[in-house]
Design a protein around this motif. Structure first.
Motif, PDB file in Angstrom:
ATOM      1  N   UNK A  51       0.969  -1.262  -0.034  1.00 14.53           N
ATOM      2  CA  UNK A  51       0.001  -0.010  -0.039  1.00 14.53           C
ATOM      3  C   UNK A  51       0.789   1.477  -0.062  1.00 14.53           C
ATOM      4  N   UNK A  52       1.856   1.382   0.741  1.00  9.63           N
ATOM      5  CA  UNK A  52       2.742   2.659   0.936  1.00  9.63           C
ATOM      6  C   UNK A  52       3.405   2.679  -0.177  1.00  9.63           C
ATOM      7  N   UNK A  53       3.990   1.592  -1.132  1.00  8.56           N
ATOM      8  CA  UNK A  53       4.695   1.663  -2.404  1.00  8.56           C
ATOM      9  C   UNK A  53       3.795   2.246  -3.263  1.00  8.56           C
ATOM     10  N   UNK A  54       2.564   1.760  -3.470  1.00  9.46           N
ATOM     11  CA  UNK A  54       1.671   2.104  -4.511  1.00  9.46           C
ATOM     12  C   UNK A  54       1.255   3.465  -4.163  1.00  9.46           C
ATOM     13  N   UNK A  55       1.064   4.067  -3.093  1.00 11.81           N
ATOM     14  CA  UNK A  55       0.911   5.498  -2.752  1.00 11.81           C
ATOM     15  C   UNK A  55       2.029   6.478  -3.307  1.00 11.81           C
ATOM     16  N   UNK A  56       3.260   5.931  -3.094  1.00 12.99           N
ATOM     17  CA  UNK A  56       4.496   6.693  -3.459  1.00 12.99           C
ATOM     18  C   UNK A  56       4.422   6.690  -5.057  1.00 12.99           C
ATOM     19  N   UNK A  57       4.370   5.509  -5.603  1.00 11.39           N
ATOM     20  CA  UNK A  57       4.250   5.445  -7.011  1.00 11.39           C
ATOM     21  C   UNK A  57       3.349   6.140  -7.699  1.00 11.39           C
ATOM     22  N   UNK A  58       2.030   6.252  -7.176  1.00 17.06           N
ATOM     23  CA  UNK A  58       0.890   7.259  -7.821  1.00 17.06           C
ATOM     24  C   UNK A  58       1.245   8.610  -7.262  1.00 17.06           C
ATOM     25  N   UNK A  59       2.183   8.807  -6.587  1.00 16.82           N
ATOM     26  CA  UNK A  59       2.438  10.335  -6.008  1.00 16.82           C
ATOM     27  C   UNK A  59       1.303  10.860  -5.249  1.00 16.82           C
ATOM     28  N   UNK A  60       0.489   9.937  -4.561  1.00 15.42           N
ATOM     29  CA  UNK A  60      -0.653  10.610  -3.760  1.00 15.42           C
ATOM     30  C   UNK A  60      -0.577  10.415  -1.958  1.00 15.42           C
ATOM     31  N   UNK A  61       0.777   9.970  -1.611  1.00 13.10           N
ATOM     32  CA  UNK A  61       1.130   9.685  -0.435  1.00 13.10           C
ATOM     33  C   UNK A  61       1.159  11.236   0.236  1.00 13.10           C
ATOM     34  N   UNK A  62       1.272  12.433  -0.600  1.00  7.26           N
ATOM     35  CA  UNK A  62       1.434  13.679   0.256  1.00  7.26           C
ATOM     36  C   UNK A  62       0.111  13.940   0.545  1.00  7.26           C
ATOM     37  N   UNK A  63      -1.009  13.717  -0.180  1.00  7.41           N
ATOM     38  CA  UNK A  63      -2.326  13.941   0.333  1.00  7.41           C
ATOM     39  C   UNK A  63      -2.674  13.263   1.564  1.00  7.41           C
ATOM     40  N   UNK A  64      -2.294  12.145   1.736  1.00  4.32           N
ATOM     41  CA  UNK A  64      -2.512  11.451   3.035  1.00  4.32           C
ATOM     42  C   UNK A  64      -1.793  12.019   4.157  1.00  4.32           C
ATOM     43  N   UNK A  65      -0.612  12.434   3.876  1.00  2.00           N
ATOM     44  CA  UNK A  65       0.158  13.259   5.105  1.00  2.00           C
ATOM     45  C   UNK A  65      -0.286  14.642   5.424  1.00  2.00           C
ATOM     46  N   UNK A  66      -0.488  15.276   4.425  1.00  2.00           N
ATOM     47  CA  UNK A  66      -1.001  16.772   4.897  1.00  2.00           C
ATOM     48  C   UNK A  66      -2.457  17.015   5.405  1.00  2.00           C
ATOM     49  N   UNK A  67      -3.244  16.093   5.155  1.00  3.09           N
ATOM     50  CA  UNK A  67      -4.753  16.171   5.503  1.00  3.09           C
ATOM     51  C   UNK A  67      -4.623  16.079   7.215  1.00  3.09           C
ATOM     52  N   UNK A  68      -5.554  17.060   7.850  1.00  9.36           N
ATOM     53  CA  UNK A  68      -5.668  16.946   8.985  1.00  9.36           C
ATOM     54  C   UNK A  68      -6.481  16.050   9.671  1.00  9.36           C
TER      55      UNK A  68
END
Length: 91
Positions: A74-91
């Motif tokens: 899951x983490x690697x696919x979030x990095x691959x799709x470049x959507x991990x930053x949305x998960x990290x910056x949301x309150x």
């Protein structure tokens, strides 16, 4: 926050690796239960749930490995799709 968790849960359940891992968990549990039932009954021991859990430590290890594999995927696919930053910056 609850909607974010629901969305992530839906993404997890849509993947084939999750379904395969869940099926493997069920198969391992059933195989271990049948094996332990035969072993315990052949030694003349009592066939109880407590005895099953006492001897099923290998299944717990397998479940931990599968959980780590699913989490890493899951983490690697979030990095691959470049959507991990949305998960990290949301309150």
């Amino acid at each position: 926050m609850l909607n974010l968790i629901k969305n992530e849960h839906k993404k997890i359940m849509k993947k084939k690796i999750t379904l395969i891992a869940l099926l493997l968990i069920v198969v391992f549990q059933l195989a271990m239960a049948l094996t332990l039932k035969r072993v315990i009954s052949s030694f003349g021991g009592q066939d109880t749930v407590a005895n099953y859990f006492a001897y099923s430590t290998n299944v717990v290890f397998i479940l931990q490995v599968l959980a780590v594999v699913i989490g890493a995927t899951l983490i690697s696919t979030e990095f691959q799709k470049r959507t991990i930053k949305f998960l990290l910056i949301r309150p």
